[in-house]
Design an enzyme around this catalytic site. Structure first.
Site, PDB file in Angstrom:
ATOM      1  N   LYS A  84      11.263   3.135  -0.504  1.00  0.00           N
ATOM      2  CA  LYS A  84      11.071   4.141  -1.560  1.00  0.00           C
ATOM      3  C   LYS A  84       9.871   5.029  -1.234  1.00  0.00           C
ATOM      4  O   LYS A  84       8.733   4.552  -1.214  1.00  0.00           O
ATOM      5  CB  LYS A  84      10.833   3.463  -2.909  1.00  0.00           C
ATOM      6  CG  LYS A  84      10.944   4.474  -4.048  1.00  0.00           C
ATOM      7  CD  LYS A  84      10.327   4.003  -5.339  1.00  0.00           C
ATOM      8  CE  LYS A  84       8.870   4.329  -5.466  1.00  0.00           C
ATOM      9  NZ  LYS A  84       8.524   5.759  -5.405  1.00  0.00           N
ATOM     10  N   GLU A 108      -1.291  -2.789   1.171  1.00  0.00           N
ATOM     11  CA  GLU A 108      -2.333  -1.947   1.768  1.00  0.00           C
ATOM     12  C   GLU A 108      -2.794  -1.022   0.647  1.00  0.00           C
ATOM     13  O   GLU A 108      -2.081  -0.106   0.262  1.00  0.00           O
ATOM     14  CB  GLU A 108      -1.737  -1.194   2.959  1.00  0.00           C
ATOM     15  CG  GLU A 108      -2.772  -0.760   3.954  1.00  0.00           C
ATOM     16  CD  GLU A 108      -3.240   0.636   3.675  1.00  0.00           C
ATOM     17  OE1 GLU A 108      -4.224   0.756   2.894  1.00  0.00           O
ATOM     18  OE2 GLU A 108      -2.652   1.562   4.206  1.00  0.00           O
TER      19      GLU A 108
HETATM   20  N1  LIG Z   1      -3.973   3.113  -0.083  1.00  0.00           N
HETATM   21  C1  LIG Z   1      -3.523   4.339  -0.038  1.00  0.00           C
HETATM   22  O1  LIG Z   1      -3.219   4.842   1.020  1.00  0.00           O
HETATM   23  C2  LIG Z   1      -3.296   5.080  -1.300  1.00  0.00           C
HETATM   24  C3  LIG Z   1      -4.138   4.946  -2.378  1.00  0.00           C
HETATM   25  N2  LIG Z   1      -3.887   5.649  -3.517  1.00  0.00           N
HETATM   26  C4  LIG Z   1      -4.867   5.537  -4.627  1.00  0.00           C
HETATM   27  O2  LIG Z   1      -4.189   5.496  -5.859  1.00  0.00           O
HETATM   28  C5  LIG Z   1      -4.613   6.543  -6.697  1.00  0.00           C
HETATM   29  C6  LIG Z   1      -3.498   6.969  -7.614  1.00  0.00           C
HETATM   30  O3  LIG Z   1      -2.373   7.452  -6.879  1.00  0.00           O
HETATM   31  P1  LIG Z   1      -0.901   7.106  -7.389  1.00  0.00           P
HETATM   32  O4  LIG Z   1       0.056   8.124  -6.903  1.00  0.00           O
HETATM   33  O5  LIG Z   1      -0.942   6.867  -8.855  1.00  0.00           O
HETATM   34  O6  LIG Z   1      -0.630   5.746  -6.584  1.00  0.00           O
HETATM   35  P2  LIG Z   1       0.502   4.675  -6.804  1.00  0.00           P
HETATM   36  O7  LIG Z   1      -0.026   3.383  -6.349  1.00  0.00           O
HETATM   37  O8  LIG Z   1       1.042   4.807  -8.194  1.00  0.00           O
HETATM   38  O9  LIG Z   1       1.682   5.184  -5.819  1.00  0.00           O
HETATM   39  C7  LIG Z   1       2.031   4.624  -4.575  1.00  0.00           C
HETATM   40  C8  LIG Z   1       3.511   4.261  -4.554  1.00  0.00           C
HETATM   41  O10 LIG Z   1       3.743   3.227  -5.519  1.00  0.00           O
HETATM   42  C9  LIG Z   1       4.869   3.544  -6.329  1.00  0.00           C
HETATM   43  N3  LIG Z   1       4.716   2.876  -7.625  1.00  0.00           N
HETATM   44  C10 LIG Z   1       4.078   3.292  -8.740  1.00  0.00           C
HETATM   45  N4  LIG Z   1       4.178   2.373  -9.721  1.00  0.00           N
HETATM   46  C11 LIG Z   1       4.891   1.335  -9.227  1.00  0.00           C
HETATM   47  C12 LIG Z   1       5.309   0.082  -9.740  1.00  0.00           C
HETATM   48  N5  LIG Z   1       5.028  -0.288 -10.983  1.00  0.00           N
HETATM   49  N6  LIG Z   1       6.004  -0.757  -8.930  1.00  0.00           N
HETATM   50  C13 LIG Z   1       6.274  -0.415  -7.655  1.00  0.00           C
HETATM   51  N7  LIG Z   1       5.926   0.769  -7.118  1.00  0.00           N
HETATM   52  C14 LIG Z   1       5.237   1.645  -7.877  1.00  0.00           C
HETATM   53  C15 LIG Z   1       4.824   5.059  -6.400  1.00  0.00           C
HETATM   54  O11 LIG Z   1       6.074   5.582  -6.799  1.00  0.00           O
HETATM   55  C16 LIG Z   1       4.470   5.398  -4.944  1.00  0.00           C
HETATM   56  O12 LIG Z   1       5.626   5.333  -4.163  1.00  0.00           O
HETATM   57  C17 LIG Z   1      -5.113   7.614  -5.747  1.00  0.00           C
HETATM   58  O13 LIG Z   1      -6.024   8.467  -6.356  1.00  0.00           O
HETATM   59  C18 LIG Z   1      -5.763   6.759  -4.697  1.00  0.00           C
HETATM   60  O14 LIG Z   1      -7.035   6.381  -5.130  1.00  0.00           O
HETATM   61  C19 LIG Z   1      -2.801   6.446  -3.646  1.00  0.00           C
HETATM   62  C20 LIG Z   1      -1.933   6.616  -2.602  1.00  0.00           C
HETATM   63  C21 LIG Z   1      -2.151   5.993  -1.324  1.00  0.00           C
HETATM   64  N1  BAL Z   2      -5.006   6.734   7.859  1.00  0.00           N
HETATM   65  C1  BAL Z   2      -3.730   6.251   7.450  1.00  0.00           C
HETATM   66  C2  BAL Z   2      -3.786   5.305   6.290  1.00  0.00           C
HETATM   67  C3  BAL Z   2      -4.612   5.842   5.190  1.00  0.00           C
HETATM   68  O1  BAL Z   2      -5.784   6.109   5.423  1.00  0.00           O
HETATM   69  O2  BAL Z   2      -4.121   6.047   4.088  1.00  0.00           O
END
Ligand SMILES: NC(=O)C1=CN([C@@H]2O[C@H](COP(=O)(O)OP(=O)(O)OC[C@H]3O[C@@H](n4cnc5c(N)ncnc54)[C@H](O)[C@@H]3O)[C@@H](O)[C@H]2O)C=CC1
Ligand code: BAL
Length: 502
Positions: free
Chosen positions: A191, A267
């Site tokens: 997804k 992650e």
């Molecule tokens: N570790 C990383 O690379 C990332 C960290 N983040 C952090 O998260 C913050 C918020 O971003 P969001 O878009 O709200 O992140 P998120 O964690 O909600 O989104 C990441 C993925 O999780 C999915 N998701 C959301 N709720 C879910 C659930 N209940 N069960 C399973 N999957 C679910 C979303 O559709 C998306 O595909 C950002 O500001 C950042 O701090 C966000 C994206 C990537």
């Molecule tokens: N640099 C790829 C993984 C991340 O920082 O979100």
């Protein structure tokens, strides 16, 4: 709604057919509830197109397709055959990398030349890596036990794997998960994030063209709370791998535990420190730490979002850092992401824009911190945020404690090694870290003492596809990339062989 839509990217003179359905069994299909999501170009705030959003019933169909493919064909392929298919996929990615990068630019806001093409280079490299690794990292061990007994281990795939990926590196994060998982012999239901699904839908066509059988890779765009949570709780999914926020990672793990105790790789977030010692090459330290916070507009889980500088070189570092940021980290002309000089794009969405601006406003107005902001986008459309530097930030500031995920550097001083390492470790996260010093002992003390999954010595955020990646503490569980990127998708079976005779 049609399953394909025509999209033009005039800056590159490209017009192409974008799939907008769910990809199940190597075919694009409509969502069962006909729910659609509109995706927006972050540089303009304008809608690009709509695509189908998977319902829970659609997730069940995709999981059934992946199960059928696993049992009937994929589990019977040899590692070598899987390597050959990944090799073909690599050739197709190479042929289409400019278009794939352009889709990333338009849908996620990455500057084309200085950022999106780099993502595609890494995807190509890791696809080739796992094509070659398929028949190498799948081998078990022979374990002599006694003269009457030996044992051997087999590395077996899990079966059906669900993957949930974020929007900061839409196709790269999908590839970090998919290529090693396929090499290991699993089938996949993946997804993408709801605001950046286009590149993975286009990529699905390459999977089919490369010759992967129907059901081996299924792409199910949709809302996290519907499609993502159904995958996490699904009783017929054997493993789930997730990248995103720590809060959602916790929900995924809870759902995995309470459904069928499926295996989990997470992650999640980060608040990674960089320590710059007085004996560092300051020009190098400035270059790497600036890239480590401004690349991808700071939307990196590994961003060195806390920069600590030893007090004797603090002022000098600040002067150099400010000048370098002004010179190097810039918006394109007319905020054009296809301008070759553009190194800073918008953040991905209105939600993220408001979130990051909220942190800047908090630092400025509530905590009254000193800051510098570098340049302005040339028009006010889109979600552009000016590269920002907060100076002398106290350790207990919200800006030093929480993941901002935007182009915001937070800089503070430290006195000596002891204080520096204590500040660096003062976080609930543990994804990455960087240290700048010419003293090899000090660098290695840091590598020993820091509680983080990655340590960069005299660099920052320069990942390698052959090197494991993942977090300590609340940054996650498990590793991706390298041999670990296949091991994450293999479980060990022990076979005991008794050759004694009564
Ligand atoms: N570790 C990383 O690379 C990332 C960290 N983040 C952090 O998260 C913050 C918020 O971003 P969001 O878009 O709200 O992140 P998120 O964690 O909600 O989104 C990441 C993925 O999780 C999915 N998701 C959301 N709720 C879910 C659930 N209940 N069960 C399973 N999957 C679910 C979303 O559709 C998306 O595909 C950002 O500001 C950042 O701090 C966000 C994206 C990537
Ligand atoms: N640099 C790829 C993984 C991340 O920082 O979100």
């Amino acid at each position: 709604m049609s399953l394909f839509t025509e999209i033009s990217i005039p800056q590159l003179n490209i017009s192409y057919k974008q799939p907008v359905g769910l990809f199940i069994n190597n075919k694009f299909v409509e969502s069962s509830e006909n729910e659609q999501i509109e995706t927006v170009n972050p540089a303009t705030g304008e809608a690009i197109t709509k695509f189908h959003a998977a319902s829970e019933a659609d997730i069940d169909k995709a999981v059934a397709a992946a199960r059928e493919a696993y049992e009937s064909t994929w589990s019977k392929t040899s590692p070598e055959e899987r390597g050959v298919l990944l090799g073909k996929l690599g050739q197709l990615i190479e042929q289409e990398k400019e278009l794939l990068a352009a889709i990333e630019t338009v849908d996620s806001g990455k500057p084309y030349y200085t950022n999106a093409l780099g993502d595609l280079e890494q995807i190509l490299q890791l696809t080739r890596y796992y094509a070659g690794a398929a028949d190498k990292f799948t081998q078990g061990k022979l374990l002599p036990v006694s003269s009457d007994k030996y044992a051997y281990t087999v590395k077996a795939p899990y079966g059906v794997v669900a993957q949930v990926v974020p929007w900061n590196y839409p196709l790269a994060m999908a590839s970090w998960k998919m290529q090693g998982c396929l090499a290991a012999g699993n089938t996949i239901v993946i997804k993408p994030a709801e605001n950046t699904s286009l590149s993975l839908l286009y990529f699905a066509q390459l999977v089919e063209k490369a010759g992967f059988p129907p059901g081996v890779v299924n792409v199910v765009p949709g809302y996290g709370g519907v499609a993502g949570s159904r995958l996490a709780a699904h009783p017929d999914v054997d493993k789930i791998a997730f990248t995103g926020s720590t809060a959602v990672g916790q929900k995924v793990m809870a759902a995995a535990a309470m459904s069928n105790l499926k295996a989990v790789t997470l992650e999640c977030g980060g608040k990674s420190p960089a320590l710059v010692f007085e004996d560092a090459n300051l020009d190098e330290a400035v270059k790497w730490t600036a890239a480590g916070i401004y690349y991808n507009s700071g939307q990196n889980c590994t961003a060195n979002s806390r920069i600590y500088v030893q007090e004797s070189v603090y002022e000098k570092f600040l002067l150099k850092f400010t000048a370098h940021v002004q010179e190097t980290w810039k918006f394109g002309k007319t905020s054009d992401l296809f301008d070759q000089e553009c190194t800073v794009g918008p953040v991905v969405s209105k939600t993220q824009y408001e979130r990051v601006q909220g942190y800047i406003e908090h630092g400025k107005s509530t905590e009254k911190l000193s800051l510098k902001q570098m340049g302005q986008p040339s028009d006010s459309k889109g979600y552009f945020i000016t590269p920002t530097i907060f100076i002398n930030v106290p350790q207990d500031s919200k800006l030093n404690q929480e993941e901002i995920f935007g182009p915001v550097a937070v800089i503070a001083k430290f006195k000596d090694y002891k204080e520096g390492i204590a500040l660096a470790n003062d976080t609930s996260y543990g994804l990455a870290s960087a240290v700048f010093t010419e003293d090899i002992r000090k660098a290695n003390y840091f590598a020993r003492d820091i509680k983080a999954g990655t340590v960069w010595i005299n660099s920052s955020n320069d990942e390698e596809v052959s090197v494991p990646f993942g977090g300590f503490k609340m940054s996650g569980i498990g590793r991706e990339l390298g041999e670990s990127g296949m091991d994450a998708y293999l479980q060990t079976k022990a076979v005991h062989v008794n050759i004694s005779k009564l």
